[in-house]
Write an enzyme that holds these catalytic residues in place. Structure first.
Site, PDB file in Angstrom:
ATOM      1  N   SER A  50      -1.664   3.398 -17.016  1.00 28.89           N
ATOM      2  CA  SER A  50      -0.532   2.673 -17.595  1.00 28.89           C
ATOM      3  C   SER A  50       0.291   3.559 -18.519  1.00 28.89           C
ATOM      4  O   SER A  50       1.471   3.293 -18.756  1.00 28.89           O
ATOM      5  CB  SER A  50      -1.025   1.449 -18.370  1.00 28.89           C
ATOM      6  OG  SER A  50      -1.958   1.820 -19.370  1.00 28.89           O
ATOM      7  N   ASP A 201      -0.087  -3.443 -29.181  1.00 29.24           N
ATOM      8  CA  ASP A 201      -1.506  -3.345 -28.835  1.00 29.24           C
ATOM      9  C   ASP A 201      -2.171  -2.103 -29.412  1.00 29.24           C
ATOM     10  O   ASP A 201      -3.386  -1.942 -29.337  1.00 29.24           O
ATOM     11  CB  ASP A 201      -1.703  -3.381 -27.316  1.00 29.24           C
ATOM     12  CG  ASP A 201      -1.004  -2.243 -26.580  1.00 29.24           C
ATOM     13  OD1 ASP A 201      -0.500  -1.304 -27.244  1.00 29.24           O
ATOM     14  OD2 ASP A 201      -0.971  -2.280 -25.336  1.00 29.24           O
ATOM     15  N   HIS A 204      -0.461   1.461 -26.113  1.00 27.35           N
ATOM     16  CA  HIS A 204       0.618   1.928 -25.242  1.00 27.35           C
ATOM     17  C   HIS A 204       1.826   2.376 -26.068  1.00 27.35           C
ATOM     18  O   HIS A 204       2.323   1.607 -26.909  1.00 27.35           O
ATOM     19  CB  HIS A 204       1.015   0.830 -24.257  1.00 27.35           C
ATOM     20  CG  HIS A 204      -0.081   0.494 -23.301  1.00 27.35           C
ATOM     21  ND1 HIS A 204      -0.953  -0.551 -23.505  1.00 27.35           N
ATOM     22  CD2 HIS A 204      -0.464   1.106 -22.144  1.00 27.35           C
ATOM     23  CE1 HIS A 204      -1.818  -0.590 -22.498  1.00 27.35           C
ATOM     24  NE2 HIS A 204      -1.552   0.401 -21.674  1.00 27.35           N
TER      25      HIS A 204
END
Length: 240
Positions: A50, A201, A204
């Protein structure tokens, strides 16, 4: 699987430009072709998690470190086509499973491997991580013996203990040294743990965090891309 391409061509050569200046140039200009007009370029495939896919970004294609790396190559006059092959949640085992097919569909002069972060987050076996990374180098070189392989180093969370985090770091160093692979020591250098450079979070990166990642990668990748572009030019001149 998500597989997207950013494909802007630029003529080779030119003076070196500071990374920040390369990032600040516009990416909306018309693509520039080499002087002879032939649309050749180094083919760069970036396989990752990601972090590469640009999770949480409003414009993953343009704001991710891969998209910004494309802009830097364009601005530096390096003809290169970046393929973003990031898949959210992918582990080194997942990346290995899809790599052979990926390189059949998308032949590469440079393969950048950004995998291992999810292995570390899950505390997965380090021997398996190392075996998977070594196998990815082998698969890449089987697909194209002349391809350059670049390994993006990662760090494991400190809560997993000193022995695991040290062993995790050593995997990347050992694979790079043993297999003569170019190493980005730590792709998230200056980004990991910095609140303002990460999304809510805490994992990221924000667009600015991705800019920092692109600068970190560029310091290692620039000479690799220039050499790959030179090979691509030679290949184009030789013809089929």
């Amino acid at each position: 699987m998500v597989l997207t391409s950013v494909a802007l061509l630029a003529c080779g050569g030119g003076e070196e430009t500071p990374p920040e200046a390369l990032l600040d140039r516009s990416s909306t200009e018309e693509p520039r072709l080499p002087p002879d007009g032939s649309p050749f370029a180094a083919r760069v495939v970036i396989v990752g998690t990601s972090l590469t896919a640009g999770m949480g970004l409003s414009d993953p294609l343009g704001e991710s470190w891969v998209g910004q790396l494309q802009r830097m190559a364009d601005s530096a006059g390096i003809p290169a086509v970046m393929t973003n092959a990031g898949v959210s949640g992918d582990t080194s085992a997942g990346g290995l499973r899809r790599l052979e097919w990926l390189l059949e569909e998308q032949p590469a002069d440079v393969v950048v491997v950004e995998l291992g972060a999810n292995d570390g987050l899950r505390g997965l076996d380090l021997q398996a991580l190392e075996a998977n990374l070594r196998a990815m180098v082998r698969v890449t070189r089987n697909a194209n013996p002349d391809a350059s392989v670049v390994l993006a180093g990662m760090e494991a969370p400190p809560n997993l203990g000193e022995a695991y985090t040290a062993g995790f770091r050593d995997v990347f160093l050992r694979v790079a040294e043993d297999l003569d692979v170019v190493l980005i020591p730590f792709l998230l250098d200056g980004v990991a743990g910095v609140a303002e450079l990460n999304q809510g979070d805490g994992i990221h990166p924000t667009p600015e965090g991705h800019r920092r990642m692109a600068r970190t990668a560029w310091s290692v990748l620039e000479p690799v891309l220039r050499e790959a572009a030179r090979r691509a030019g030679d290949r184009a001149q030789e013809g089929p």
